[in-house]
Scaffold this motif. Structure first.
Motif, PDB file in Angstrom:
ATOM      1  N   LEU A 303       0.823  -1.206   0.000  1.00 34.07           N
ATOM      2  CA  LEU A 303       0.000   0.000   0.000  1.00 34.07           C
ATOM      3  C   LEU A 303       0.862   1.263   0.000  1.00 34.07           C
ATOM      4  CD1 LEU A 303      -2.901  -1.047   2.399  1.00 34.07           C
ATOM      5  CD2 LEU A 303      -2.831  -1.091  -0.101  1.00 34.07           C
ATOM      6  N   ASP A 304       2.089   1.103  -0.499  1.00 31.71           N
ATOM      7  CA  ASP A 304       2.945   2.270  -0.692  1.00 31.71           C
ATOM      8  C   ASP A 304       3.652   2.167  -2.040  1.00 31.71           C
ATOM      9  OD1 ASP A 304       4.772   0.249  -0.213  1.00 31.71           O
ATOM     10  OD2 ASP A 304       5.885   1.326   1.329  1.00 31.71           O
ATOM     11  N   HIS A 305       4.153   3.297  -2.486  1.00 28.71           N
ATOM     12  CA  HIS A 305       4.958   3.337  -3.699  1.00 28.71           C
ATOM     13  C   HIS A 305       6.374   2.888  -3.362  1.00 28.71           C
ATOM     14  CE1 HIS A 305       1.963   5.815  -5.955  1.00 28.71           C
ATOM     15  NE2 HIS A 305       1.652   6.211  -4.729  1.00 28.71           N
ATOM     16  N   PRO A 306       7.114   2.345  -4.321  1.00 23.79           N
ATOM     17  CA  PRO A 306       8.517   2.037  -4.038  1.00 23.79           C
ATOM     18  C   PRO A 306       9.324   3.315  -3.825  1.00 23.79           C
ATOM     19  CG  PRO A 306       8.011   1.681  -6.365  1.00 23.79           C
ATOM     20  CD  PRO A 306       6.708   1.965  -5.678  1.00 23.79           C
ATOM     21  N   GLY A 307      10.378   3.209  -3.032  1.00 23.16           N
ATOM     22  CA  GLY A 307      11.244   4.354  -2.813  1.00 23.16           C
ATOM     23  C   GLY A 307      12.025   4.711  -4.065  1.00 23.16           C
ATOM     24  N   GLU A 308      12.478   5.940  -4.125  1.00 24.30           N
ATOM     25  CA  GLU A 308      13.250   6.378  -5.281  1.00 24.30           C
ATOM     26  C   GLU A 308      14.594   5.665  -5.368  1.00 24.30           C
ATOM     27  OE1 GLU A 308      12.291   8.277  -7.790  1.00 24.30           O
ATOM     28  OE2 GLU A 308      10.300   8.345  -6.853  1.00 24.30           O
ATOM     29  N   ARG A 309      15.119   5.210  -4.221  1.00 22.93           N
ATOM     30  CA  ARG A 309      16.369   4.455  -4.200  1.00 22.93           C
ATOM     31  C   ARG A 309      16.127   3.146  -3.454  1.00 22.93           C
ATOM     32  NH1 ARG A 309      17.484   9.602  -2.851  1.00 22.93           N
ATOM     33  NH2 ARG A 309      18.764  10.864  -4.273  1.00 22.93           N
ATOM     34  N   MET A 342       6.238  -4.865   3.682  1.00 22.77           N
ATOM     35  CA  MET A 342       4.780  -4.898   3.679  1.00 22.77           C
ATOM     36  C   MET A 342       4.227  -4.235   4.936  1.00 22.77           C
ATOM     37  SD  MET A 342       2.321  -5.917   1.678  1.00 22.77           S
ATOM     38  CE  MET A 342       2.967  -7.238   0.656  1.00 22.77           C
ATOM     39  N   GLU A 343       4.845  -4.510   6.065  1.00 27.79           N
ATOM     40  CA  GLU A 343       4.378  -3.921   7.323  1.00 27.79           C
ATOM     41  C   GLU A 343       4.440  -2.396   7.285  1.00 27.79           C
ATOM     42  OE1 GLU A 343       2.986  -5.217  10.159  1.00 27.79           O
ATOM     43  OE2 GLU A 343       2.817  -7.006   8.908  1.00 27.79           O
ATOM     44  N   ARG A 344       5.441  -1.846   6.601  1.00 31.79           N
ATOM     45  CA  ARG A 344       5.573  -0.386   6.529  1.00 31.79           C
ATOM     46  C   ARG A 344       4.328   0.260   5.950  1.00 31.79           C
ATOM     47  NH1 ARG A 344      10.918  -0.778   4.785  1.00 31.79           N
ATOM     48  NH2 ARG A 344      10.234  -0.677   2.613  1.00 31.79           N
ATOM     49  N   SER A 345       3.670  -0.418   5.026  1.00 33.26           N
ATOM     50  CA  SER A 345       2.475   0.176   4.412  1.00 33.26           C
ATOM     51  C   SER A 345       1.180  -0.317   5.042  1.00 33.26           C
ATOM     52  CB  SER A 345       2.464  -0.084   2.908  1.00 33.26           C
ATOM     53  OG  SER A 345       2.306  -1.455   2.615  1.00 33.26           O
ATOM     54  N   TRP A 346       1.212  -1.522   5.632  1.00 37.07           N
ATOM     55  CA  TRP A 346      -0.026  -2.052   6.220  1.00 37.07           C
ATOM     56  C   TRP A 346      -0.308  -1.454   7.596  1.00 37.07           C
ATOM     57  CZ3 TRP A 346      -1.201  -7.928   5.193  1.00 37.07           C
ATOM     58  CH2 TRP A 346      -1.400  -8.116   3.818  1.00 37.07           C
TER      59      TRP A 346
END
Length: 421
Positions: A303-309, A342-346
C-alpha cells in the motif's frame, strides 16, 4: 495503425495452406524469450505425455456459467504501447447458472494464451517446468455461456497479480460463483504475461499480447505507478460495463451475444473487489477512489509506492495515508520475503480508527498460495516436474487440502458478511 478508426478487423478467412497467424505468434514469442534467456530446450525435462493439471471443484450449491468479454475504453490510450489509441481489456464473468446442459466446461486458459504461457511462465516463476505440462488442457468447472440463474447477485471484480493472467484466479472465482456471486476476473494487457483477444484490429496486428515488463515493476517507481494507476482505471471501467449490463446493454465491443439472463443476474449496488499482489494494491486504492465499491480484499499487495532508491521507504497510497470507511481485509502469508516492507504500508492502514480494516495471515504459505498455483504446484512436484524448494518458494509447504478451502472460505465469508448473497 495509429490514428485509424476503431473498426475491428478479425482473422482472415481460410485460404491456401500456410502457417496461421497464431502459430507464427507463438513460435516467435517462444523463440524470442528462449534466445533472450539462453535457455537450453534440449536440457529441459520431457515426459512421454504432458500432465494434466486439475482445478479443485466448486463447493457451492449452484452450477457455474462462464462468458468472456472483450472491452474497449475509447477514453484512454494504452499506457504500455503508444501505437494503441484505446485501452483494450479482456474479462471472464463467472456466475450462478440456471442449468448447464449442452454447455461444455470452459478451459482455464484460451488455447494460444496457454501455449505462450507455457513458454514464458518459467521466466516469471523460476522453478516451473519448461516442458511436460499441457496448460491448454486444464478445464474449469464453469460452463461456457450457460443461462444465468434468475436472481440479482452481488458483483465481485478480481485483479490478478502483476504479470499473472486472469485465468490463474479461476479456481476461487468459480467457487464464489457456485455460492451465489457474479465474479468478473480482469486481464490487464501489457501487464499480464499473455492476453488472448478475439481478433486483430487496425492498431493491433496479433491476437495475443505479451507483457511489457522485463524487470520487477516494484524496482522502478515510474513503472509501478503506471501499473497501479492503469489497473485502477481498468477496474473502474469494468464496473462501468457491469452497470451497462445491468441497464440492459451489451458491454462486449464485438457485440457478441450475452448468456441468457445475465443482465438480470448482476446487482451493481452491491460490489466487492479483491486482488492479489499488484491487484491487491489496485483494489484497495480503487475502493478509496470509487464509492461504488463497497468492500475489498488485498491479498498481499503493498500500500505504498517504491522508494526512489533501493531500501528507501516510499510514499503511502492515499488509502493507507487517510484510511477508508468501507470494509477492507489485508491478507498475507508468513512466507512473504519482504515482510518488513509490507508492514511499513499495512500498519498505517490498520491504525486508522473505525475498525474498517482487518488483517489475516495464511501460515506455512508463500505469495502465490492465493492463486491456482496453490493446487498446481503440489501436482507438479508429485509429477517430478517441480522441486520441493521451488514449490515452497511459490506457494509454501502448506497442502492444498488446507490452503484452497481456507482462502475460498475466507474470501466468501468476508463478502457474504458485507454484501450478502
Amino acid at each position: 495503425m495509429r490514428g485509424m478508426s476503431h473498426v475491428h478487423v478479425y482473422p482472415d478467412a481460410p485460404g491456401p495452406a500456410r502457417p496461421s497467424r497464431r502459430a507464427v505468434t507463438v513460435s516467435a514469442v517462444l523463440g524470442a524469450f528462449l534466445v533472450a534467456s539462453g535457455a537450453d530446450v534440449a536440457a529441459a525435462r520431457t515426459a512421454s505425455a504432458d500432465i494434466l493439471l486439475r482445478l479443485p471443484a466448486p463447493t457451492g450449491p449452484h452450477p457455474v456459467g462462464l462468458t468472456t468479454w472483450y472491452l474497449v475504453d475509447r477514453s484512454r490510450r494504452d499506457p504500455w504501447d503508444g501505437t494503441i489509441p484505446v485501452r483494450e481489456l479482456v474479462a471472464t464473468v463467472f456466475y450462478p447458472a440456471r442449468g448447464v446442459r449442452r454447455h461444455p466446461p470452459a478451459p482455464q486458459l484460451a488455447p494460444v494464451a496457454a501455449a505462450v504461457f507455457g513458454a514464458l511462465a518459467p521466466y516469471q516463476h523460476p522453478g516451473l517446468p519448461v516442458a511436460g505440462v499441457d496448460w491448454a488442457a486444464t478445464m474449469t468447472h464453469a460452463h461456457q455461456d450457460a443461462p444465468a440463474a434468475p436472481a440479482r447477485r452481488p458483483v465481485l471484480l478480481h485483479s490478478p497479480g502483476g504479470g499473472d493472467p486472469r485465468g490463474f484466479g479461476a479456481g476461487l472465482a468459480q467457487d464464489l460463483a457456485s455460492h451465489g456471486f457474479v465474479v468478473v476476473t480482469v486481464d490487464h494487457p501489457g501487464d499480464a504475461l499473455v492476453v488472448e483477444f478475439p481478433g486483430t484490429t487496425e492498431y493491433r496486428g496479433d491476437v495475443v499480447r505479451t507483457t511489457a515488463f522485463r524487470e520487477d515493476p516494484r524496482s522502478n517507481p515510474a513503472t509501478f505507478d503506471t501499473m497501479i494507476s492503469t489497473r485502477i482505471a481498468d477496474l473502474r471501467f469494468v464496473l462501468d460495463q457491469v452497470e451497462v449490463l445491468a441497464g440492459g446493454g451489451n458491454p462486449d465491443a464485438t457485440g457478441r451475444a450475452l448468456p441468457t439472463g445475465l443482465a438480470r443476474a448482476v446487482d451493481p449496488r452491491r460490489v466487492g473487489v479483491y486482488g492479489h499482489s499488484a491487484g491487491g494494491t489496485a483494489v484497495a486504492q480503487a475502493t478509496y477512489d470509487d464509492r461504488r465499491m463497497d468492500a475489498a480484499i488485498d491479498l498481499e499487495g503493498y500500500l505504498d509506492h517504491p522508494g526512489e532508491r533501493p531500501g528507501e521507504p516510499g510514499r503511502l497510497f492515499p488509502v493507507a495515508e487517510y484510511g477508508v470507511n468501507r470494509p477492507l481485509l489485508l491478507w498475507g502469508t508468513d512466507g512473504f520475503p519482504d515482510r518488513a516492507g509490507m508492514e511499513r504500508s499495512w500498519q498505517p492502514m490498520l491504525a486508522h480508527p473505525g475498525g474498517w480494516t482487518r488483517r489475516r495471515e495464511l501460515r506455512d504459505a508463500a505469495h502465490w498460495a492465493f492463486t491456482d498455483f496453490a493446487a498446481f504446484a503440489p501436482q507438479l512436484q508429485a509429477a517430478g516436474l517441480m522441486t520441493a524448494d521451488a514449490r515452497t518458494a511459490l506457494v509454501g509447504a502448506i497442502e492444498p487440502a488446507r490452503s484452497v478451502p481456507t482462502v475460498r472460505t475466507g474470501v466468501r465469508e468476508f463478502f457474504a458478511c458485507h454484501l450478502g448473497t
